[in-house]
Scaffold this motif. Structure first.
Motif, mmCIF file in Angstrom:
data_model
loop_
_atom_site.group_PDB
_atom_site.id
_atom_site.type_symbol
_atom_site.label_atom_id
_atom_site.label_comp_id
_atom_site.label_asym_id
_atom_site.label_seq_id
_atom_site.Cartn_x
_atom_site.Cartn_y
_atom_site.Cartn_z
ATOM 1 N N UNK A 183 0.809 -1.226 0.000
ATOM 2 C CA UNK A 183 0.000 0.000 0.000
ATOM 3 C C UNK A 183 0.841 1.275 0.000
ATOM 4 N N UNK A 184 1.960 1.251 0.712
ATOM 5 C CA UNK A 184 2.776 2.469 0.848
ATOM 6 C C UNK A 184 3.284 2.919 -0.529
ATOM 7 N N UNK A 185 3.129 4.192 -0.795
ATOM 8 C CA UNK A 185 3.613 4.751 -2.057
ATOM 9 C C UNK A 185 2.617 4.635 -3.187
ATOM 10 N N UNK A 186 1.488 3.976 -2.924
ATOM 11 C CA UNK A 186 0.492 3.784 -3.990
ATOM 12 C C UNK A 186 -0.852 4.385 -3.625
ATOM 13 N N UNK A 187 -1.190 4.309 -2.342
ATOM 14 C CA UNK A 187 -2.392 4.979 -1.843
ATOM 15 C C UNK A 187 -1.963 5.724 -0.568
ATOM 16 N N UNK A 188 -2.770 6.682 -0.090
ATOM 17 C CA UNK A 188 -2.383 7.363 1.148
ATOM 18 C C UNK A 188 -2.339 6.363 2.302
ATOM 19 N N UNK A 258 9.102 10.760 -4.654
ATOM 20 C CA UNK A 258 8.397 10.703 -5.946
ATOM 21 C C UNK A 258 6.965 10.191 -5.733
ATOM 22 N N UNK A 259 6.835 9.165 -4.928
ATOM 23 C CA UNK A 259 5.504 8.591 -4.691
ATOM 24 C C UNK A 259 4.569 9.634 -4.074
ATOM 25 N N UNK A 260 5.092 10.393 -3.121
ATOM 26 C CA UNK A 260 4.269 11.413 -2.469
ATOM 27 C C UNK A 260 3.722 12.416 -3.472
ATOM 28 N N UNK A 261 4.542 12.755 -4.455
ATOM 29 C CA UNK A 261 4.123 13.754 -5.446
ATOM 30 C C UNK A 261 3.225 13.164 -6.515
ATOM 31 N N UNK A 262 3.455 11.914 -6.863
ATOM 32 C CA UNK A 262 2.823 11.399 -8.085
ATOM 33 C C UNK A 262 1.750 10.329 -7.867
ATOM 34 N N UNK A 263 1.630 9.826 -6.645
ATOM 35 C CA UNK A 263 0.786 8.629 -6.512
ATOM 36 C C UNK A 263 -0.687 8.891 -6.801
#
Ligand SMILES: *Cc1c(COP(=O)(O)O)cnc(C)c1O
Length: 406
Positions: A183-188, A258-263
């Motif tokens: 889940x981390x990096x893909x959804x909040x 990157x994940x935080x900005x783009x997920x």
């Protein structure tokens, strides 16, 4: 389209994002110091890089950087959380509750804990893969120290009701651990918001490098402690010794940023592609079933059963071009149906006929369309060869047939 390999197995591992690799490279060259070397600039620079990555990762999940412990991956984080809490809280109790659909890193840690004198309850799930909250609460005893429930399942993408589970844990004063690797990096994923006290995750499932992971350990209200499982130089505040993998950690940090900005955008794009894949397959192929919970699930995963088609056989019809996973696990002697799908109530045949498609950052629409064609062709091919399919088409009630033992 030329013979290009299509990768739809991102739940097994994701490719490294090129921006992550670029961030890591200097730490293999001049910036090669040991982050624990306190007496010279080589060490200081590495320590600074680790501190920065720790902040990037803490930001993504909105915790204090001091609450992040670096490990070699989610397997180690799961082991540290489960065995570490079991040892640390042994005076309080010896009972742990988890799910039968957890990852092996959790299940096998629990098996070990049982050998060490612990008691573990393995709860089942409903037909959609979700835990029954009343059953969960009922399983708590005065010996229960921790509930370990994964955020999202690796095979089906099903997401548990984390908030409700967190409330149950808080009400009974039980620690809440979650394997949130998928889940981390893909959804909040904000552990503090839902009352998760320990959380395992890993870089290589979110476009970072393999061999580096983290365990979040809550420091205040409650202050959680784990007994170290690796002893040595006292790194990571004594909870996990061993020279830090500086390039890996730098890459993990970059991947988190990157994940935080783009997920958010990525999730929308992938859900559309996933839906395109699902609806095309369900329209073009009869007796096709989507496994799991179509409401509470990850945006990039679908697990589909094509009845009367062996998943492993189907994969052979396109395996040299498309990377996916089947619902069968190769054990030493035989093909075992996935225990996760069995727990959802699928029979052996439907479990064996399932394929997991996990899309990722680099999946394109063209690849999905190509995959749709290949799957439709492959399933039709397999069914045309199958006497069982022929019987089914002739209206034979397959359930009434007594098959010989084999
Ligand atoms: C991949 C995975 C793991 C193992 O992670 P590693 O970093 O490879 O050790 C653990 N749990 C889940 C849910 C996973 O998907």
């Amino acid at each position: 389209m030329s013979k290009k390999l299509i990768y739809l197995d991102n739940n097994s591992t994701t490719p490294c994002d090129p921006r992550v690799i670029d961030a890591m490279v200097p730490y293999f060259y001049d910036l090669h110091g040991n982050a624990a070397s306190r007496s010279h600039p080589f060490g200081w620079r590495s320590e600074e890089a680790v501190d920065y990555a720790r902040e990037q990762i803490a930001n993504l999940i909105q915790v204090d950087p001091k609450e992040i412990i670096f490990t070699s991956g989610a397997t180690e984080s799961d082991n540290l959380a489960l065995k570490g809490v079991f040892e640390m809280y042994s005076r309080k109790g010896n009972h742990i509750i988890t799910l039968s659909t957890e990852h092996k890193a959790v299940l096998d840690s629990c098996k070990k804990i049982e050998k060490m004198g612990g008691e573990v309850t393995y709860l089942s799930v409903d037909g959609k893969g979700r835990v029954d909250l009343a059953e969960l609460e009922n399983a708590i005893t005065d010996k229960t120290i921790m509930i370990s429930i994964m955020w999202a399942n690796n095979e089906t993408g099903v997401i548990q009701d984390m908030k409700a589970i967190g409330e149950i844990c808080a009400k009974h004063g039980v620690l809440f651990m979650s394997d949130a690797t998928q889940a981390v990096g893909k959804i909040p994923v904000f552990p503090k918001e839902v009352g998760v006290h320990l959380m395992a995750f890993t870089a290589h499932k979110m476009y970072g490098p393999k061999g580096v992971g983290a365990l979040f350990v809550n420091r205040k209200n409650p202050r959680v402690k784990v007994t170290s499982q690796l002893d040595g130089g006292g790194h990571e505040r004594g909870m996990r010794s061993g020279t830090l993998n500086v390039p890996g950690i730098v890459g993990f940090g970059k991947a988190a940023e990157i994940a935080g900005k783009e997920m958010q955008e990525e999730a929308i794009r992938l859900a559309k592609l996933r839906d395109r894949l699902e609806s095309a397959l369900c329209e073009q192929l009869e007796e096709t079933y989507i496994n799991g919970d179509d409401k509470n699930r990850m945006p990039h995963v679908t697990n589909i059963s094509f009845k009367h088609v062996e998943g492993e056989g189907l994969m052979m019809t396109f395996n040299q071009e498309i990377g996916v996973s089947s619902g069968s696990a190769c054990t030493s002697a035989s093909l075992e149906p996935s225990y996760v799908l069995i727990a959802l109530g699928l029979g052996d045949d439907l479990a064996h006929s399932s394929i997991r498609f996990s899309l990722g950052r680099f999946t394109t629409e063209e690849e999905i369309d190509y995959t749709i064609n290949e799957i439709v062709r492959g399933v039709n091919h397999m069914r045309n060869l199958s006497p069982i399919w022929e019987m089914y088409k002739e209206g034979v009630d397959l359930d009434s047939i007594e098959w010989a033992e084999h």
